[in-house]
Design an enzyme around this catalytic site. Sequence first.
Site, mmCIF file in Angstrom:
data_model
loop_
_atom_site.group_PDB
_atom_site.id
_atom_site.type_symbol
_atom_site.label_atom_id
_atom_site.label_comp_id
_atom_site.label_asym_id
_atom_site.label_seq_id
_atom_site.Cartn_x
_atom_site.Cartn_y
_atom_site.Cartn_z
ATOM 1 N N CYS A 208 0.831 -1.202 0.000
ATOM 2 C CA CYS A 208 0.000 0.000 0.000
ATOM 3 C C CYS A 208 0.867 1.254 0.000
ATOM 4 O O CYS A 208 0.598 2.210 -0.738
ATOM 5 C CB CYS A 208 -0.938 -0.003 1.198
ATOM 6 S SG CYS A 208 -2.015 1.446 1.270
ATOM 7 N N CYS B 138 -5.934 -3.664 6.861
ATOM 8 C CA CYS B 138 -7.050 -2.718 6.851
ATOM 9 C C CYS B 138 -8.280 -3.246 6.127
ATOM 10 O O CYS B 138 -9.400 -3.046 6.577
ATOM 11 C CB CYS B 138 -6.604 -1.388 6.247
ATOM 12 S SG CYS B 138 -6.396 -1.379 4.465
#
Length: 367
Positions: A103, A200
């Site tokens: 990410c 997440c």
Amino acid sequence: MSFNHIKKVIVGMSGGVDSSVSAWLLQQQGYKVEGLFMKNWEDDDSTEQCASASDLSDTHSVCDNLGIYLHTINFSKEYWENVFQVFLQEYSVGRTPNPDILCNKEIKFKYFLEFALQDLDADLIATGHYVRRVDMNKKTYLIRGVDRNKDQSYFLYTLSYKQLKQCLFPVGTLNKFQVRNIAKKLNLITANKKDSTGICFIGKRKFKDFISKYIPIRPGVIIDINGNTIGAHQGVSFYTLGQRKGLKIGGVKQGNGQPWYVIDKDTSNNTLIAAQGRNHPRLMSIAFITEQTQWVKRDALTSPLHCTVKTRYRHPDIQCQIYPLLNNNLKVILKIPVLAITPGQSAVFYLKERCLGGGIITKIYHC
């Protein structure tokens, strides 16, 4: 007027305390500060997944409190293609990737950075990571955060030298206690907000339940090192090297009677291999190979180097010697054996406090 007064900085705002305080610190340094909230995952926000409505609401509150403008952007498509699909591909072949590193590489320091500089006319971006950018002798270095318990340099080793020079990390010189105290004094809504943990896009759901929606469950057998069947598994992708819990073979009594651990995954035969004892030789590695090696410093490694390596976040640094191979790969020789080094994870290299770079572990050599 100081030089900082003409610099525009876009702060990546997550709805957490670290990015909130980062924005305020930059204001105090004279920068023109604006925030940007990224939505990276399409999901029902009522289920409290990341990039939720509550995070956005908290970010709006912080920006209103600080008097800064907030931009919002949806990078869900980019995240799906460049992070989540890669994550699934790695898991499907038995490797254990780190989506936070992906990410940072593909979203925060690529799409966010490009959007901020090109579309929002920013000079720099900033994030709430606990790392330090140090400019010294006309060079720029990525240094561990002052708070060693929160240091996040492991997750940022993919930063290029050019990217590093376009980034600021305001809380890297503080510890978490200091950051929360600042937020409390400013009466920020995020002052006592818990830190986000885990992956997440999975949120509070069970890992296996979530991943099985994308990777088919293929039950198979668990064997010992002699090839004897000792149990069954629910898919090799759902297990990691060194895992003890969830094997359901505790009742199998052999040898020294110690607990069983996953020591290998045979993805081609859909077989899990287990052995007894946390310090089994098949769990201990003395060397490994990294691929996709990336350097924060300007130049790639051209000669052997003595440094330290971290093979997982929060694992201790290990003394090592690294040797450059073809195609920017490395061979890493460890000073002492290390437990459960796992293909797919990242190995990150340091010279004392300085993060040099890292690579993906692809092959391990047992003791």
